[in-house]
Write a protein that holds these residues in place. Structure first.
Motif, PDB file in Angstrom:
ATOM      1  N   LEU A  62      79.895  32.589 102.628  1.00 34.88           N
ATOM      2  CA  LEU A  62      78.506  32.271 102.261  1.00 34.88           C
ATOM      3  C   LEU A  62      77.528  32.784 103.317  1.00 34.88           C
ATOM      4  CD1 LEU A  62      78.931  28.644 100.871  1.00 34.88           C
ATOM      5  CD2 LEU A  62      78.981  30.821  99.642  1.00 34.88           C
ATOM      6  N   ALA A  63      78.015  33.656 104.196  1.00 32.92           N
ATOM      7  CA  ALA A  63      77.157  34.308 105.198  1.00 32.92           C
ATOM      8  C   ALA A  63      76.330  33.286 105.977  1.00 32.92           C
ATOM      9  CB  ALA A  63      76.262  35.356 104.543  1.00 32.92           C
ATOM     10  N   GLN A  64      77.008  32.262 106.493  1.00 32.69           N
ATOM     11  CA  GLN A  64      76.363  31.224 107.296  1.00 32.69           C
ATOM     12  C   GLN A  64      75.239  30.510 106.549  1.00 32.69           C
ATOM     13  OE1 GLN A  64      77.309  30.334 110.641  1.00 32.69           O
ATOM     14  NE2 GLN A  64      79.074  31.492 109.963  1.00 32.69           N
ATOM     15  N   GLY A  65      75.368  30.426 105.229  1.00 29.60           N
ATOM     16  CA  GLY A  65      74.364  29.729 104.427  1.00 29.60           C
ATOM     17  C   GLY A  65      73.333  30.630 103.791  1.00 29.60           C
ATOM     18  N   LEU A  66      73.348  31.924 104.133  1.00 27.44           N
ATOM     19  CA  LEU A  66      72.387  32.851 103.527  1.00 27.44           C
ATOM     20  C   LEU A  66      72.661  33.051 102.044  1.00 27.44           C
ATOM     21  CD1 LEU A  66      72.064  35.586 106.312  1.00 27.44           C
ATOM     22  CD2 LEU A  66      70.472  33.720 105.802  1.00 27.44           C
ATOM     23  N   LEU A  67      73.912  32.838 101.631  1.00 23.88           N
ATOM     24  CA  LEU A  67      74.264  32.969 100.216  1.00 23.88           C
ATOM     25  C   LEU A  67      74.300  31.597  99.545  1.00 23.88           C
ATOM     26  CD1 LEU A  67      76.862  35.833 100.572  1.00 23.88           C
ATOM     27  CD2 LEU A  67      74.755  35.924  99.226  1.00 23.88           C
ATOM     28  N   THR A  68      73.301  30.808  99.856  1.00 21.65           N
ATOM     29  CA  THR A  68      73.037  29.545  99.170  1.00 21.65           C
ATOM     30  C   THR A  68      71.549  29.521  98.842  1.00 21.65           C
ATOM     31  OG1 THR A  68      72.428  28.223 101.117  1.00 21.65           O
ATOM     32  CG2 THR A  68      74.786  28.446 100.639  1.00 21.65           C
ATOM     33  N   GLY A  78      74.891  30.080  84.813  1.00 18.51           N
ATOM     34  CA  GLY A  78      75.007  28.632  84.819  1.00 18.51           C
ATOM     35  C   GLY A  78      75.612  28.062  86.080  1.00 18.51           C
ATOM     36  N   GLN A  79      75.555  28.818  87.186  1.00 15.25           N
ATOM     37  CA  GLN A  79      76.148  28.367  88.432  1.00 15.25           C
ATOM     38  C   GLN A  79      75.152  28.533  89.568  1.00 15.25           C
ATOM     39  OE1 GLN A  79      78.560  32.620  88.836  1.00 15.25           O
ATOM     40  NE2 GLN A  79      79.649  30.759  89.339  1.00 15.25           N
ATOM     41  N   SER A  80      75.518  28.041  90.734  1.00 20.12           N
ATOM     42  CA  SER A  80      74.653  28.179  91.904  1.00 20.12           C
ATOM     43  C   SER A  80      74.935  29.501  92.617  1.00 20.12           C
ATOM     44  CB  SER A  80      74.886  27.024  92.879  1.00 20.12           C
ATOM     45  OG  SER A  80      76.157  27.152  93.501  1.00 20.12           O
ATOM     46  N   LEU A  81      74.037  29.872  93.514  1.00 21.82           N
ATOM     47  CA  LEU A  81      74.238  31.080  94.308  1.00 21.82           C
ATOM     48  C   LEU A  81      75.511  30.967  95.138  1.00 21.82           C
ATOM     49  CD1 LEU A  81      73.461  33.789  95.502  1.00 21.82           C
ATOM     50  CD2 LEU A  81      71.763  32.611  96.939  1.00 21.82           C
ATOM     51  N   ALA A  82      75.762  29.801  95.713  1.00 24.92           N
ATOM     52  CA  ALA A  82      76.979  29.617  96.510  1.00 24.92           C
ATOM     53  C   ALA A  82      78.228  29.811  95.652  1.00 24.92           C
ATOM     54  CB  ALA A  82      76.985  28.233  97.146  1.00 24.92           C
ATOM     55  N   GLN A  83      78.232  29.258  94.473  1.00 25.96           N
ATOM     56  CA  GLN A  83      79.389  29.409  93.582  1.00 25.96           C
ATOM     57  C   GLN A  83      79.588  30.862  93.183  1.00 25.96           C
ATOM     58  OE1 GLN A  83      78.037  26.585  90.697  1.00 25.96           O
ATOM     59  NE2 GLN A  83      79.307  24.919  91.492  1.00 25.96           N
ATOM     60  N   LEU A  84      78.507  31.571  92.951  1.00 27.00           N
ATOM     61  CA  LEU A  84      78.605  33.008  92.645  1.00 27.00           C
ATOM     62  C   LEU A  84      79.217  33.757  93.820  1.00 27.00           C
ATOM     63  CD1 LEU A  84      77.719  35.508  90.824  1.00 27.00           C
ATOM     64  CD2 LEU A  84      75.693  35.578  92.295  1.00 27.00           C
ATOM     65  N   ALA A  85      78.743  33.465  95.020  1.00 21.56           N
ATOM     66  CA  ALA A  85      79.225  34.179  96.200  1.00 21.56           C
ATOM     67  C   ALA A  85      80.708  33.913  96.449  1.00 21.56           C
ATOM     68  CB  ALA A  85      78.397  33.767  97.418  1.00 21.56           C
ATOM     69  N   ASN A 130      81.262  23.422  95.786  1.00 23.14           N
ATOM     70  CA  ASN A 130      81.776  24.762  96.053  1.00 23.14           C
ATOM     71  C   ASN A 130      83.114  25.019  95.366  1.00 23.14           C
ATOM     72  OD1 ASN A 130      79.535  25.466  97.550  1.00 23.14           O
ATOM     73  ND2 ASN A 130      80.452  24.924  99.510  1.00 23.14           N
ATOM     74  N   VAL A 131      83.974  24.006  95.330  1.00 21.46           N
ATOM     75  CA  VAL A 131      85.273  24.182  94.675  1.00 21.46           C
ATOM     76  C   VAL A 131      85.106  24.467  93.185  1.00 21.46           C
ATOM     77  CG1 VAL A 131      87.370  22.920  94.013  1.00 21.46           C
ATOM     78  CG2 VAL A 131      86.616  22.911  96.390  1.00 21.46           C
ATOM     79  N   ARG A 132      84.035  23.979  92.602  1.00 21.84           N
ATOM     80  CA  ARG A 132      83.803  24.234  91.176  1.00 21.84           C
ATOM     81  C   ARG A 132      83.491  25.697  90.885  1.00 21.84           C
ATOM     82  NH1 ARG A 132      81.312  19.032  91.234  1.00 21.84           N
ATOM     83  NH2 ARG A 132      79.230  19.935  91.418  1.00 21.84           N
ATOM     84  N   ALA A 133      83.375  26.530  91.907  1.00 17.88           N
ATOM     85  CA  ALA A 133      83.198  27.973  91.682  1.00 17.88           C
ATOM     86  C   ALA A 133      84.339  28.546  90.857  1.00 17.88           C
ATOM     87  CB  ALA A 133      83.100  28.702  93.020  1.00 17.88           C
ATOM     88  N   LEU A 134      85.517  27.925  90.933  1.00 17.46           N
ATOM     89  CA  LEU A 134      86.676  28.427  90.199  1.00 17.46           C
ATOM     90  C   LEU A 134      86.613  28.113  88.706  1.00 17.46           C
ATOM     91  CD1 LEU A 134      89.482  27.392  92.715  1.00 17.46           C
ATOM     92  CD2 LEU A 134      88.564  29.675  92.354  1.00 17.46           C
ATOM     93  N   ASP A 135      85.645  27.303  88.290  1.00 21.33           N
ATOM     94  CA  ASP A 135      85.585  26.872  86.893  1.00 21.33           C
ATOM     95  C   ASP A 135      84.833  27.853  85.991  1.00 21.33           C
ATOM     96  OD1 ASP A 135      86.910  24.601  87.681  1.00 21.33           O
ATOM     97  OD2 ASP A 135      85.101  23.352  87.799  1.00 21.33           O
ATOM     98  N   PHE A 136      84.219  28.869  86.572  1.00 23.79           N
ATOM     99  CA  PHE A 136      83.371  29.762  85.784  1.00 23.79           C
ATOM    100  C   PHE A 136      84.144  31.001  85.328  1.00 23.79           C
ATOM    101  CE2 PHE A 136      80.533  27.176  88.278  1.00 23.79           C
ATOM    102  CZ  PHE A 136      79.538  26.855  87.375  1.00 23.79           C
ATOM    103  N   PRO A 137      83.692  31.631  84.242  1.00 24.45           N
ATOM    104  CA  PRO A 137      84.370  32.850  83.759  1.00 24.45           C
ATOM    105  C   PRO A 137      84.318  33.957  84.809  1.00 24.45           C
ATOM    106  CG  PRO A 137      82.821  32.002  82.114  1.00 24.45           C
ATOM    107  CD  PRO A 137      82.570  31.239  83.373  1.00 24.45           C
ATOM    108  N   PRO A 138      85.268  34.885  84.760  1.00 22.31           N
ATOM    109  CA  PRO A 138      85.256  35.999  85.714  1.00 22.31           C
ATOM    110  C   PRO A 138      83.951  36.782  85.633  1.00 22.31           C
ATOM    111  CG  PRO A 138      87.334  35.922  84.510  1.00 22.31           C
ATOM    112  CD  PRO A 138      86.428  34.944  83.847  1.00 22.31           C
TER     113      PRO A 138
END
Length: 322
Positions: free
Chosen positions: A220-226, A269-276, A302-310
């Protein structure tokens, strides 16, 4: 929790038989004596309940140095001792932790003495992964590699890794380790949408060729990707008090790029952190991404990042455009 292993993906590490969770918990920051013990403990125990079994540490982590390991050793003794066989504990040595020439570098003295200290800090007989934290050009690579081999042969580590090595030196280490019968398990580089170095310097391809996995830090680049810095620097933000993120990085160019990425994430439908995080884990050679956390809720998110489509080819192209 009885369903601890039902949700998180586990990935095989390189050519080894070891599987790591897609997310690991890093104790690099916010696990020193400057943060409340009970909050830190809640984060670690919640991570384990989520299926995060890999806890990434180092002799340098604090402040002060070694504090993060001593903290984890206390949690291990009080709460997780019965689960030691379910945990992957890693530590590192070689970054400076004092003024003495024996508290830095890649010498046999430095690496093995640090490992002994780390085992006492953690209150365990062995670590699962022992890393050389950074390359030391003043020490022959054969000596540093020999210390890693000794750690395994002495039963103090099950596997070995390197961190922050350039590809050429990582390949040389892999060759030497393979010849000694102790294969290089893992390399730990920095990797994120904003830092493509493992793609451009050939490290991703080398991981395939030499059979090691990548456990990446700062995804997450020290929070820059949030979303934290999209409109400025909020009070109490890491950029105001961290040696690893300067306020100067949060300029108009950064905000323009981050807003485009945030728009892509929002449309999914996700956050920037989840995308990153999803972007980093799209690489098959990435075994695990190391998460930091300031609360259990942040881990959940953050763990929910795995729940989104590729990510689609078009979305990847848009990200590359940024």
């Amino acid at each position: 929790m009885t369903d601890r292993y039902d949700h998180l993906e586990y990935r095989r590490t390189g050519d080894s038989g070891l599987k790591l969770p897609a997310f690991s918990l890093g104790l690099w920051q916010k696990f020193g004596t400057d943060y409340p013990y009970d909050n830190q403990r809640d984060i670690v125990l919640h991570a384990f309940d989520l299926g995060i079994t890999h806890f990434d540490n180092a002799d340098r982590y604090g402040p002060p140095h070694r504090a993060a390991q001593k903290f984890f050793g206390e949690v291990l003794r009080r709460d997780l001792a019965a689960h030691r066989d379910e945990l992957i504990l890693s530590t590192k040595a070689g970054n400076p932790i004092g003024r003495s020439p024996y508290l830095t570098g890649g010498s046999r003295k430095s690496l093995l003495a640090s490992l002994d200290h780390s085992l006492r800090d953690l209150g365990t007989d062995y670590v699962d992964i022992f890393y050389h934290h950074r390359a030391d050009p003043e020490t022959p690579l054969e000596e540093s590699v020999g210390a890693l081999v000794s750690a395994v042969r002495q039963g103090k580590a099950l596997y070995v890794g390197v961190s922050n090595y350039d590809p050429e030196r990582a390949h040389q280490a892999a060759v030497l380790l393979r010849a000694a019968g102790v294969p290089l398990l893992v390399h730990q580089p920095r990797y994120s949408i904003f830092d493509r170095t493992p793609e451009t310097n050939g490290l991703l391809d080398l991981a395939d060729d030499d059979g090691f996995g990548l456990v990446v830090y700062s995804p997450l680049a020290q929070g820059l990707l949030t979303e934290k810095y999209l409109t400025g620097i909020p009070a109490g933000a890491r950029a105001l008090n961290s040696a690893f993120l300067s306020p100067d990085a949060i300029d108009d160019t950064y905000r323009e790029r981050a807003r485009v990425l945030n728009k892509i994430a929002t449309e999914r439908g996700q956050s920037l952190a989840q995308l990153a995080l999803q972007w980093v884990l799209r690489q098959s050679r990435v075994t695990s991404a190391i998460l930091g956390a300031s609360s259990p809720a942040q881990l959940d998110h953050n763990v929910r990042a795995l729940d989104f489509p590729p990510l689609t080819a078009d979305e990847l192209a848009l990200i590359d455009g940024v």
